[in-house]
Design an enzyme around this catalytic site. Structure first.
Site, PDB file in Angstrom:
ATOM      1  N   GLU A  53      -9.410  -9.077 -10.171  1.00 47.09           N
ATOM      2  CA  GLU A  53      -9.934 -10.023  -9.235  1.00 47.09           C
ATOM      3  C   GLU A  53     -11.056 -10.218  -9.633  1.00 47.09           C
ATOM      4  O   GLU A  53     -11.703  -9.228 -10.151  1.00 47.09           O
ATOM      5  CB  GLU A  53      -9.482  -9.412  -7.889  1.00 47.09           C
ATOM      6  CG  GLU A  53      -8.390  -9.047  -7.927  1.00 47.09           C
ATOM      7  CD  GLU A  53      -7.785  -7.907  -6.818  1.00 47.09           C
ATOM      8  OE1 GLU A  53      -8.947  -7.022  -6.268  1.00 47.09           O
ATOM      9  OE2 GLU A  53      -7.145  -7.991  -6.240  1.00 47.09           O
ATOM     10  N   ARG A  93     -18.302  -0.782  -9.126  1.00 46.45           N
ATOM     11  CA  ARG A  93     -17.981   0.326  -8.178  1.00 46.45           C
ATOM     12  C   ARG A  93     -17.354   1.418  -8.596  1.00 46.45           C
ATOM     13  O   ARG A  93     -16.680   2.543  -8.298  1.00 46.45           O
ATOM     14  CB  ARG A  93     -18.260   0.652  -6.822  1.00 46.45           C
ATOM     15  CG  ARG A  93     -17.093  -0.331  -6.305  1.00 46.45           C
ATOM     16  CD  ARG A  93     -17.024   0.183  -4.627  1.00 46.45           C
ATOM     17  NE  ARG A  93     -17.521  -1.326  -4.096  1.00 46.45           N
ATOM     18  CZ  ARG A  93     -17.893  -1.765  -2.600  1.00 46.45           C
ATOM     19  NH1 ARG A  93     -16.760  -1.470  -1.977  1.00 46.45           N
ATOM     20  NH2 ARG A  93     -18.923  -2.245  -2.066  1.00 46.45           N
ATOM     21  N   HIS A  94     -16.021   0.818  -8.720  1.00 44.84           N
ATOM     22  CA  HIS A  94     -14.485   1.725  -9.159  1.00 44.84           C
ATOM     23  C   HIS A  94     -14.689   0.809 -10.960  1.00 44.84           C
ATOM     24  O   HIS A  94     -14.940   2.126 -11.880  1.00 44.84           O
ATOM     25  CB  HIS A  94     -13.410   1.710  -8.409  1.00 44.84           C
ATOM     26  CG  HIS A  94     -13.250   0.096  -7.699  1.00 44.84           C
ATOM     27  ND1 HIS A  94     -13.277  -1.225  -8.180  1.00 44.84           N
ATOM     28  CD2 HIS A  94     -13.514  -0.049  -6.628  1.00 44.84           C
ATOM     29  CE1 HIS A  94     -13.214  -2.143  -8.361  1.00 44.84           C
ATOM     30  NE2 HIS A  94     -13.174  -1.661  -6.332  1.00 44.84           N
ATOM     31  N   ASP A 127      -7.520   0.418  -8.923  1.00 47.18           N
ATOM     32  CA  ASP A 127      -8.899   0.323  -8.834  1.00 47.18           C
ATOM     33  C   ASP A 127      -9.170   1.823  -8.059  1.00 47.18           C
ATOM     34  O   ASP A 127     -10.584   2.961  -8.275  1.00 47.18           O
ATOM     35  CB  ASP A 127      -9.059  -0.383  -7.605  1.00 47.18           C
ATOM     36  CG  ASP A 127      -9.562  -2.106  -8.061  1.00 47.18           C
ATOM     37  OD1 ASP A 127      -9.176  -2.414  -9.404  1.00 47.18           O
ATOM     38  OD2 ASP A 127      -9.973  -2.698  -7.327  1.00 47.18           O
ATOM     39  N   HIS A 128      -8.373   1.902  -6.758  1.00 44.60           N
ATOM     40  CA  HIS A 128      -8.849   4.028  -6.481  1.00 44.60           C
ATOM     41  C   HIS A 128      -8.408   4.462  -7.389  1.00 44.60           C
ATOM     42  O   HIS A 128      -9.006   5.599  -7.051  1.00 44.60           O
ATOM     43  CB  HIS A 128      -7.451   4.339  -5.451  1.00 44.60           C
ATOM     44  CG  HIS A 128      -8.440   2.671  -4.077  1.00 44.60           C
ATOM     45  ND1 HIS A 128      -9.369   2.966  -3.725  1.00 44.60           N
ATOM     46  CD2 HIS A 128      -7.822   1.620  -3.563  1.00 44.60           C
ATOM     47  CE1 HIS A 128      -9.612   2.285  -2.177  1.00 44.60           C
ATOM     48  NE2 HIS A 128      -8.549   1.078  -2.754  1.00 44.60           N
ATOM     49  N   HIS A 147      -3.523  -7.071   0.898  1.00 39.53           N
ATOM     50  CA  HIS A 147      -4.862  -6.356   1.414  1.00 39.53           C
ATOM     51  C   HIS A 147      -4.021  -5.681   2.562  1.00 39.53           C
ATOM     52  O   HIS A 147      -3.467  -6.353   4.058  1.00 39.53           O
ATOM     53  CB  HIS A 147      -5.483  -7.664   2.021  1.00 39.53           C
ATOM     54  CG  HIS A 147      -7.389  -6.812   2.309  1.00 39.53           C
ATOM     55  ND1 HIS A 147      -7.823  -5.641   2.908  1.00 39.53           N
ATOM     56  CD2 HIS A 147      -7.913  -6.014   0.587  1.00 39.53           C
ATOM     57  CE1 HIS A 147      -8.572  -5.702   2.186  1.00 39.53           C
ATOM     58  NE2 HIS A 147      -9.106  -5.226   1.560  1.00 39.53           N
ATOM     59  N   ARG A 162     -15.375  -5.819  -9.995  1.00 42.58           N
ATOM     60  CA  ARG A 162     -16.822  -5.743  -9.260  1.00 42.58           C
ATOM     61  C   ARG A 162     -18.075  -6.268  -9.878  1.00 42.58           C
ATOM     62  O   ARG A 162     -18.702  -5.513 -10.854  1.00 42.58           O
ATOM     63  CB  ARG A 162     -16.923  -4.845  -7.928  1.00 42.58           C
ATOM     64  CG  ARG A 162     -15.748  -4.165  -7.150  1.00 42.58           C
ATOM     65  CD  ARG A 162     -15.982  -3.594  -5.748  1.00 42.58           C
ATOM     66  NE  ARG A 162     -17.146  -4.297  -5.253  1.00 42.58           N
ATOM     67  CZ  ARG A 162     -17.069  -4.779  -3.417  1.00 42.58           C
ATOM     68  NH1 ARG A 162     -14.963  -4.788  -3.331  1.00 42.58           N
ATOM     69  NH2 ARG A 162     -18.054  -5.041  -3.406  1.00 42.58           N
ATOM     70  N   ASN A 173      -2.608  -2.097  -7.447  1.00 45.11           N
ATOM     71  CA  ASN A 173      -3.926  -2.436  -7.752  1.00 45.11           C
ATOM     72  C   ASN A 173      -4.638  -0.695  -8.009  1.00 45.11           C
ATOM     73  O   ASN A 173      -3.798  -0.184  -7.341  1.00 45.11           O
ATOM     74  CB  ASN A 173      -4.702  -3.012  -6.444  1.00 45.11           C
ATOM     75  CG  ASN A 173      -5.787  -2.956  -6.259  1.00 45.11           C
ATOM     76  OD1 ASN A 173      -7.250  -2.176  -7.054  1.00 45.11           O
ATOM     77  ND2 ASN A 173      -6.662  -3.969  -5.759  1.00 45.11           N
ATOM     78  N   GLU A 176      -3.683 -16.108  -2.681  1.00 39.24           N
ATOM     79  CA  GLU A 176      -2.766 -14.892  -2.565  1.00 39.24           C
ATOM     80  C   GLU A 176      -3.616 -15.156  -1.646  1.00 39.24           C
ATOM     81  O   GLU A 176      -4.921 -15.379  -0.438  1.00 39.24           O
ATOM     82  CB  GLU A 176      -3.295 -14.550  -2.936  1.00 39.24           C
ATOM     83  CG  GLU A 176      -3.152 -12.617  -2.651  1.00 39.24           C
ATOM     84  CD  GLU A 176      -3.605 -11.168  -3.386  1.00 39.24           C
ATOM     85  OE1 GLU A 176      -3.340 -11.083  -4.779  1.00 39.24           O
ATOM     86  OE2 GLU A 176      -3.887  -9.822  -2.706  1.00 39.24           O
ATOM     87  N   THR A 199     -12.188  -5.925  -0.181  1.00 36.58           N
ATOM     88  CA  THR A 199     -12.632  -7.291   0.771  1.00 36.58           C
ATOM     89  C   THR A 199     -12.595  -7.480   1.752  1.00 36.58           C
ATOM     90  O   THR A 199     -11.442  -7.392   1.935  1.00 36.58           O
ATOM     91  CB  THR A 199     -11.671  -7.706  -0.371  1.00 36.58           C
ATOM     92  OG1 THR A 199     -12.053  -7.671  -1.827  1.00 36.58           O
ATOM     93  CG2 THR A 199     -12.117 -10.133  -0.497  1.00 36.58           C
ATOM     94  N   HIS A 252     -10.264  -4.661 -10.007  1.00 28.74           N
ATOM     95  CA  HIS A 252     -11.105  -6.066  -9.692  1.00 28.74           C
ATOM     96  C   HIS A 252     -12.329  -5.349 -10.134  1.00 28.74           C
ATOM     97  O   HIS A 252     -12.516  -3.645  -9.676  1.00 28.74           O
ATOM     98  CB  HIS A 252     -11.099  -5.506  -7.589  1.00 28.74           C
ATOM     99  CG  HIS A 252     -12.433  -6.660  -7.166  1.00 28.74           C
ATOM    100  ND1 HIS A 252     -12.236  -6.471  -5.946  1.00 28.74           N
ATOM    101  CD2 HIS A 252     -12.689  -7.518  -8.129  1.00 28.74           C
ATOM    102  CE1 HIS A 252     -13.026  -7.321  -5.332  1.00 28.74           C
ATOM    103  NE2 HIS A 252     -13.440  -7.947  -6.518  1.00 28.74           N
TER     104      HIS A 252
HETATM  105  N1  PXP Z   1      -5.299  -8.264  -3.150  1.00 27.64           N
HETATM  106  C1  PXP Z   1      -7.047  -8.099  -3.280  1.00 27.64           C
HETATM  107  C2  PXP Z   1      -7.261  -9.765  -3.500  1.00 27.64           C
HETATM  108  C3  PXP Z   1      -7.392  -7.608  -3.082  1.00 27.64           C
HETATM  109  O1  PXP Z   1      -9.373  -8.088  -2.890  1.00 27.64           O
HETATM  110  C4  PXP Z   1      -7.179  -6.337  -2.660  1.00 27.64           C
HETATM  111  C5  PXP Z   1      -8.487  -5.152  -2.386  1.00 27.64           C
HETATM  112  O2  PXP Z   1      -8.841  -4.730  -3.988  1.00 27.64           O
HETATM  113  C6  PXP Z   1      -6.165  -5.401  -2.787  1.00 27.64           C
HETATM  114  C7  PXP Z   1      -5.074  -7.178  -2.991  1.00 27.64           C
HETATM  115  C8  PXP Z   1      -5.463  -4.761  -2.869  1.00 27.64           C
HETATM  116  O3  PXP Z   1      -5.057  -4.514  -1.061  1.00 27.64           O
HETATM  117  P1  PXP Z   1      -4.986  -2.304  -0.661  1.00 27.64           P
HETATM  118  O4  PXP Z   1      -6.077  -1.911  -1.631  1.00 27.64           O
HETATM  119  O5  PXP Z   1      -5.601  -2.081   0.147  1.00 27.64           O
HETATM  120  O6  PXP Z   1      -3.978  -2.544  -0.859  1.00 27.64           O
END
Ligand code: PXP
Length: 260
Positions: free
Chosen positions: A69, A48-49, A8-9, A213, A44, A6, A150, A100, A42
């Site tokens: 997502e 935001r990202h 996003d960060h 997550h 959103r 992921n 998931e 989330t 994601h």
């Molecule tokens: N899976 C889903 C459905 C999520 O919403 C997220 C966070 O955006 C992740 C996985 C990844 O979570 P983390 O960044 O805590 O590893």
């Protein structure tokens, strides 16, 4: 075990300065070279990202399948159907959340989720539902004829952090989990049992099972031992670690540049 990274960060870091660097698209080929199996982003409602332009560029140019997502908001689903990612993971979304916070409420939003799934399938997009690891949630997911679920591992990850890290002594201690080690241990066992039982139930029904997550370098081992889980989606811990694994060379590069 497949790994979805992921990213996003990376966009979160860019948004901290509202400029065009770092670009999450640049991470895609590095993820592939490093052995990742999937890119997860994601889109959103509050953007935001990840922005629409990121999602579009990543879906158009990624060599890896993209798992997008999003919420069941109709405007978002229209955008997503036009972007056609490999898979869509439907997640609950709440404006004030930091991330989330739990699985979808399938019971109360059954009809809307059902319609959303139909629409995604008409657009030939694989569907996954982000759900809490419970028997009921799997039963409802099965009725919704999803391809994937998931399982939300956030509860497990929070208990693990309160039990085995120094989190409880910091400003981010999770108040409702300020319990004795004994209590946390039995909660951790129960949360793992829920994840195991739910993955087994889903897999027996022919639903593919992912999890994600809060997974990190300490807590992931227990989860990858669960044979019915075929994929993990991990973001924050990988991007956080990359700051430190890459910091030394980034400083050396700048030092040599300014001393040239
Ligand atoms: N899976 C889903 C459905 C999520 O919403 C997220 C966070 O955006 C992740 C996985 C990844 O979570 P983390 O960044 O805590 O590893």
């Amino acid at each position: 075990m497949l790994l979805g990274v992921n990213i996003d960060h990376i966009a979160t870091l860019r948004e901290a300065r509202k400029i065009n660097d770092p670009n999450p698209l640049d991470a895609v080929s590095i993820c592939k070279l490093a052995g990742a199996d999937q890119i997860t982003i994601h889109l959103r409602e509050d953007r935001r990202h990840i922005h629409d332009i990121d999602a579009k560029a990543i879906i158009k140019q990624s060599a890896l399948p993209v798992n997008l997502e999003c919420s069941i908001n109709e405007d978002i689903i229209d955008i997503v159907c036009s972007l056609k990612p490999y898979r869509v993971t439907l997640v609950p979304e709440n404006r004030d959340e930091v991330t989330t916070e739990g699985g979808l409420d399938l019971e109360n939003h059954f009809d809307k989720i059902n319609k959303t799934i139909e629409k995604l399938k008409e657009n030939d997009i694989e569907v996954s539902l982000f759900i809490d690891p419970s028997h009921k949630a799997i039963e409802l997911s099965n009725m919704l004829e999803t391809d994937f679920v998931e399982l939300h591992t956030g509860t497990y990850a929070n208990i693990y952090a309160m039990l085995y890290s120094n989190l409880r002594n910091t400003q981010h201690s999770i108040k409702e989990l300020e319990l004795s080690k004994e209590e946390l241990k039995s909660m951790l066992d129960k949360s793992l049992e829920d994840i195991k039982a739910s993955s087994n139930f889903a897999s027996n029904l022919g639903i593919k099972v992912a999890a994600g997550h809060g997974l990190n370098y300490q807590n992931v081992k227990n989860i990858c031992e669960i044979k019915d889980i075929i994929e993990l989606n991990i973001g924050q811990s990988i991007i956080a670690r990359s700051v430190f694994t890459g910091l030394k060379s980034a400083i050396k590069e700048m030092k040599s540049l300014i001393n040239e």
